[in-house]
Every structure is written in structure tokens, then in C-alpha cells.
Design a protein around this motif. Structure first.
Motif, PDB file in Angstrom:
ATOM      1  N   GLN A 131      95.711  29.739 133.107  1.00 19.52           N
ATOM      2  CA  GLN A 131      94.575  29.055 132.694  1.00 19.52           C
ATOM      3  C   GLN A 131      94.256  29.883 131.622  1.00 19.52           C
ATOM      4  N   LEU A 132      94.076  29.475 130.189  1.00 24.25           N
ATOM      5  CA  LEU A 132      93.805  30.192 129.158  1.00 24.25           C
ATOM      6  C   LEU A 132      92.507  29.863 128.569  1.00 24.25           C
ATOM      7  N   VAL A 133      91.317  30.686 128.435  1.00 30.92           N
ATOM      8  CA  VAL A 133      90.166  30.349 127.670  1.00 30.92           C
ATOM      9  C   VAL A 133      90.283  31.082 126.345  1.00 30.92           C
ATOM     10  N   LEU A 134      90.048  30.287 125.290  1.00 26.29           N
ATOM     11  CA  LEU A 134      89.999  30.941 123.698  1.00 26.29           C
ATOM     12  C   LEU A 134      88.652  30.919 123.178  1.00 26.29           C
ATOM     13  N   MET A 135      88.514  32.251 122.915  1.00 29.73           N
ATOM     14  CA  MET A 135      87.161  32.603 122.487  1.00 29.73           C
ATOM     15  C   MET A 135      87.211  33.355 121.095  1.00 29.73           C
ATOM     16  N   GLY A 136      86.139  32.760 120.247  1.00 32.69           N
ATOM     17  CA  GLY A 136      86.263  33.325 118.828  1.00 32.69           C
ATOM     18  C   GLY A 136      84.842  33.248 118.404  1.00 32.69           C
ATOM     19  N   HIS A 137      84.695  34.466 117.567  1.00 31.41           N
ATOM     20  CA  HIS A 137      83.307  34.949 116.955  1.00 31.41           C
ATOM     21  C   HIS A 137      83.358  34.473 115.398  1.00 31.41           C
ATOM     22  N   SER A 138      82.420  33.689 114.877  1.00 31.96           N
ATOM     23  CA  SER A 138      82.168  33.530 113.621  1.00 31.96           C
ATOM     24  C   SER A 138      83.342  32.789 113.015  1.00 31.96           C
TER      25      SER A 138
END
Length: 329
Positions: A131-138
């Protein structure tokens, strides 16, 4: 592919790899993982309960940036997630001699390395679905949103930290910028655009100035990398896609500061606001991402809400933890 000790020290490893994009170009990226030591009183394998489904998070940094936030890795690990971060090509650990730092001519050029990283994460813990959460900044938030929309089913949740979803003030500014930049990008894609240089955000976070975070100036320069025509054109094209609607089918969390301070000279408000983006237009544009979007506005937050002062980022972590319990439990 071989894991090495990482620049962040004990508990962190990195693995450099090449990925071939849709255009046939081979690009170097680096996957970082957090490997906390097991507790000394851990159960023996034969005594352990049946393994729960694996949960992991993949973090994408912003432009002219790299992964360095050890605290963020510890937070996700405490929530029961394996933590990974990707230094994308032409950034951070992946910088190569003779290349333009931060340069990309099409945000889709990141797809191959993100896909490879996801495959590495899936294969790092044996059999079973992750179960993958993708997190990104800016800018990484914009890249993450576009990747999730092009790869339905690849991630379970999407977390965006001050994602660059739109230009300042309105879509009219973006369209005007596109009109000026696109001809240059087509004829001279690597041309440097002479834009005002502002190091206010770096000043607010770097321990070499008035912040608390130790930054490697080779990986995170005070004034960012030069802005090149094709790079800006790629950003504008990506923002246009968001404006038309992405219909991302998984829950999305967008974390933003309450206020922006985008002046051309330093002022003290930049210690407690987003000195890079127009947070109000980003909050409005976030509604174009999908049908299940949560927007959290954090009072006193910087452009990267998890680099704000301790009490502010504590508030942000609390809101993120609550959202995880609701959507990623």
C-alpha cells in the motif's frame, strides 16, 4: 542495484540507478530508504503474528532540492510505514557532472524513474502487495499529482506539501507566461531566463542563515538553479493539465500555509508564511485534483510546512497523522 550508506548517516541507505524514459534517454536517479534498527526485544520470527500488508511512502522533493528531512522519515516510520525518498535526475544525490542542475524539458521525463523506484519498493520487502502513499513537495507535488493521474491504481493515497499547482494570482498569469516562454523553449530549450533571484525561502530554513536545517549548498543552492526555458514551459504545461482536472481516484491531502509573502525584499513575515507560492490560488486549484481532496491550512507554516518552526510543524504532523488514520489505516 546496490544499497550504500547514505549522506544522512546511520539508519539511511541510498541506491543510484538508471531509468530509460519514454524518449529513450537514460537518466540517473537515487532512491533513499530509512532502515531503523530493530528493537532489541523484537519477537523471534516463529513467535511473530501473521504479517500485515506492507505500507510504504515515497517522497518527491521540490525543484533545486533533495531529501534531507530525517524527522519526516521518523514520523512515517512511527505511523507504521516504510519510508523512501527519490532524488530525481539532475537533483541532489543524482547530479551528474556536465548536466544542468534541476533541468527537465518535460515533467513526464520523471515517470520512468518514479516507476522504477516504485518497483524497487515493492521488491524490497518480499512478496505481497504494498500500500503506497506518494508524497510530493512543491514542484515534486506537481510531479506526484500528474504521475498519480497517469498511473491509476499505483498508489493508495497522495499527500502534497505546498504543491506548485498554479502560478501566482490566476491562470491568466500562467497563460501569459506560456505565450512568452513557449517560443523560446521550442527554439532554445536550455536558454537561461533572466528572472529576479530571491533567496528568502533558503534564508528562512538554512542553519547557515536564520533557519535550523543543515543544507548541502551543492544540492540545495541558496538562489536555486538557473531557470531554463524548457523547464518553465514544462511546469506551465503541467499546471495547465491540473487546471483541466486530473480526476485522481485516491484520497488526496494538500498541506499549505495560511498565508503567502512574495515580496521582492526580505521582511519578518517570511519567517511564518510561504515565501514561494500563492497559497490561496493553490488551495483553490487543489479542487481540480480529484473527488476526495482534503486541504489543511497551517498557521505560521513556511513553503515546506515540515521545515517550519517546531510548534508549527508539530501541528502539521498532527493533521497528517489524523488524515492517515482516516484514509490510510
Amino acid at each position: 542495484m546496490e544499497w550504500q550508506s547514505d549522506i544522512l548517516g546511520p539508519g539511511f541507505e541510498s541506491c543510484a540507478f538508471d531509468a530509460v524514459g519514454w524518449d529513450g534517454v537514460r537518466r540517473r536517479a537515487t532512491l533513499v530508504r530509512f532502515t531503523p534498527p530493530e528493537a532489541p526485544d523484537a519477537l523471534n520470527p516463529q513467535d511473530a503474528p501473521p504479517a500485515a500488508p506492507r505500507r510504504a511512502v515515497l517522497f518527491l522533493h521540490g525543484w533545486s532540492d533533495y531529501f534531507f528531512n530525517v524527522e519526516l522519515a521518523h514520523f512515517w516510520e512511527a505511523q507504521g510505514f516504510e519510508f523512501f525518498a527519490l532524488d530525481m535526475h539532475n537533483h541532489g544525490r543524482s547530479l551528474q557532472p556536465g548536466t544542468h542542475g534541476g533541468y527537465v524539458a518535460d515533467l513526464g521525463n520523471y515517470d520512468a524513474e518514479i516507476g522504477t523506484a516504485v518497483g524497487m519498493i515493492a521488491g524490497s520487502g518480499g512478496a505481497g502487495r504494498v500500500q503506497l502513499v506518494l508524497m510530493g513537495h512543491s514542484t515534486g507535488g506537481l510531479v506526484a499529482a500528474l504521475w498519480a493521474s497517469r498511473n491509476p491504481g499505483a498508489v493508495s493515497q497522495l499527500v502534497l506539501n505546498s504543491p506548485w499547482l498554479e502560478m501566482h494570482r490566476s491562470a491568466l498569469v500562467r497563460r501569459a507566461a506560456w505565450t512568452m516562454v513557449e517560443p523560446i523553449a521550442r527554439l532554445r530549450p536550455e536558454a537561461v531566463l533572466r528572472l529576479p533571484e530571491r533567496g528568502f525561502y533558503w534564508r528562512s530554513i538554512s542553519s547557515s542563515a536564520e533557519g535550523e536545517w543543515t543544507l548541502d549548498s551543492a544540492y540545495r543552492p541558496p538562489l536555486a538553479f538557473p531557470v531554463r526555458a524548457a523547464w518553465l514551459s514544462a511546469i506551465l504545461a503541467g499546471q495547465a493539465k491540473v487546471a483541466h482536472g486530473l480526476d485522481i481516484g485516491v484520497p488526496v491531502l494538500v498541506l499549505l500555509s495560511v498565508a503567502s509573502e512574495n515580496g521582492m525584499v526580505w521582511n519578518e513575515e517570511m519567517r511564518r508564511t510561504d515565501a514561494v507560492l500563492d497559497v490561496n490560488i493553490i488551495a483553490a486549484r487543489a479542487m481540480s485534483l480529484g473527488r476526495t481532496v482534503t486541504v489543511e491550512r497551517i498557521d505560521g507554516a513556511l513553503h515546506d510546512v515540515f521545515l517550519s518552526r517546531a510548534d508549527v510543524r508539530g501541528d502539521a504532523y498532527g493533521r497528517l497523522a489524523r488524515w492517515i488514520r482516516g484514509y490510510a489505516a
